[in-house]
Design an enzyme around this catalytic site. Sequence first.
Site, PDB file in Angstrom:
ATOM      1  N   SER A 260      -2.003  -0.129  -3.822  1.00 54.36           N
ATOM      2  CA  SER A 260      -2.399  -0.155  -2.417  1.00 54.36           C
ATOM      3  C   SER A 260      -2.130  -1.524  -1.811  1.00 54.36           C
ATOM      4  CB  SER A 260      -3.886   0.165  -2.294  1.00 54.36           C
ATOM      5  OG  SER A 260      -4.649  -0.953  -2.698  1.00 54.36           O
ATOM      6  N   LYS A 261      -2.202  -1.554  -0.509  1.00 55.57           N
ATOM      7  CA  LYS A 261      -2.029  -2.793   0.231  1.00 55.57           C
ATOM      8  C   LYS A 261      -3.000  -3.860  -0.272  1.00 55.57           C
ATOM      9  CE  LYS A 261      -3.626  -3.576   4.471  1.00 55.57           C
ATOM     10  NZ  LYS A 261      -3.965  -3.330   5.872  1.00 55.57           N
TER      11      LYS A 261
END
Length: 509
Positions: A260-261
């Site tokens: 994920s970011k």
Amino acid sequence: MDSKVRVRFAPSPTGGLHLGGVRTVLFNYLFAKHHKGDFILRIEDTDQTRFVPGAEQYIQDTLAWCGLVPDESPLHGGPYAPYRQSERKAMYKEYADKLIVQGNAYYAFDTPEDLDTKRKEIPNFQYSRAHRMEMKNSLSLSKEVVDDLLKNNTPHVIRIKVPENEEVSLEDVIRGHVSFDTNMVDDKVLLKADGMPTYHLAVVVDDYLMKITHAFRGEEWLPSAPVHVLLWKYLFGLDQMPAWAHLPLILKPDGNGKLSKRDGERLGFPVFGMDWTDPNTNTTTIGFKERGFLPEAFVNLLAMLGWNDGTDQEIFSLDELIEKFSMDRVHKGGAKFDYEKAKWYNGEWIKKMDNEKLANLVRPYFDAAEIEIHENNYLVKVVGLVKERCQLLPDFITQASFYFQIPKQIDIASIAPKWDEKKRDFFVELAAIYTNAMAPGVVSAPAAELELEFKQLASKHDLKPGELMLPFRIMLVGGKFGPGVFEIVETIQLKDTIARIEHSLQLLS
RNA sequence: GGAGCGUUCGUCUAACGGUUAGGACCUCAGGUUUUCAUCCUGGUAAUACGGGUUCGAUUCCCGUACGCUCUACCA
């Protein structure tokens, strides 16, 4: 029989395009181009609550940077326009209605609150054959009531009616035979109360209308695949259905789970292709491009996350990838992202790249650092001199700025302890020799000559070259790094060399 | 909880049932470079577990464990 290959990437414009997304694009693109087919970009913007302005443009920009340009897209247009689902809204209703008429779908009038309470009431609630008759829909209600509800424009959705006791299966290009028991599949919403389709309806309808032959997407879609297969069966026939492939996920480097970011922020590496600025929060998330990756390297490293050609080759150009790619050599298992190896790929591509091209890419970094470059040829030369010690584009700043200006920081501490008068005398004379050497038309000398001269002077002063080289290097570059000392002198030339010697001599006094 | 999918060195991965299980990144040790990097040589390091099938299983089947994904009127 064998129609032209057509594939699509169908992101929703909700933010930056992340690694996994770009890789999905890449595999689509490689497959399409390998088969001389078309790659289509379709924007899945049916969720108006999640729409983020600028995201669509960002996606196009990122693809352009990677060199993965669609043949058809909202921007490029094409024979199957429009390519934004929000603009295709009217088309979906027709198919939803068809399903209703067939008896393969039904109206449901439950409010979100109804569903909420139901889910709290019943553990593992599924809107499916187990509970659908307890809900408010055209299956459980009388025809009169339903007609009435409809006539009064009561908000409602259309849900698929999943059949009982059937096996739904598909042949995944990567995974082989995958099957599901329809009793475990729930009645997904097809058409929302606002008239927009959900992904489930839209993907099937658009893939049909756009004549998509192969549908590739992330593994996270596998559980909803039976719904899509059912829809294909009801609407267009299974023989029309594209071939499916569900790509393995890209996982976080540490621990488990989808990358994920946040992982990038936590671990200090980019996750998005390019910088993404969220228009709501106005915060920017760094991208591979801005971190100093070459698109060639980015594409290369992404391709190797889950695919290989069966040989030991690891460095591939986009053209080579197109030539060699095949979907059945894609791995089943997810791949943890390794930033160290990503940088290695970039280093390899920097070394491979033509100096002139590289100089153009590096130049903005020098501009940003306010290092003046007077002559492009000089930059090209310097880039060639230091590129093997750079993995990311900004590395050129630390590795090469001394070619353009006196080092801002000079590591005097590494010279001072062993510094003495003898050495001072040596460098004073060295500077004098260089000064004398300068003449009209004479600004530098070949490295080999300079080295010989340096060594002769050292022995004259009864000093070993070895104890002089490091101080000299530090005077010139500021620290213990860089190409050969005399090559540096040759490049920065006599005048600057003298200035730097004198500058350090001052610092040492 | 349920369903689906997955599992080879720390990481990415190779190995049409028969290999001393190969390569790359990382790491370590040497060499080259009178710096650093590159480069070269070498080392450490893996088939999740248990059953089958087979003359022979990393490879095929079953089970277990573990992990992941999904389980929204999001995609």
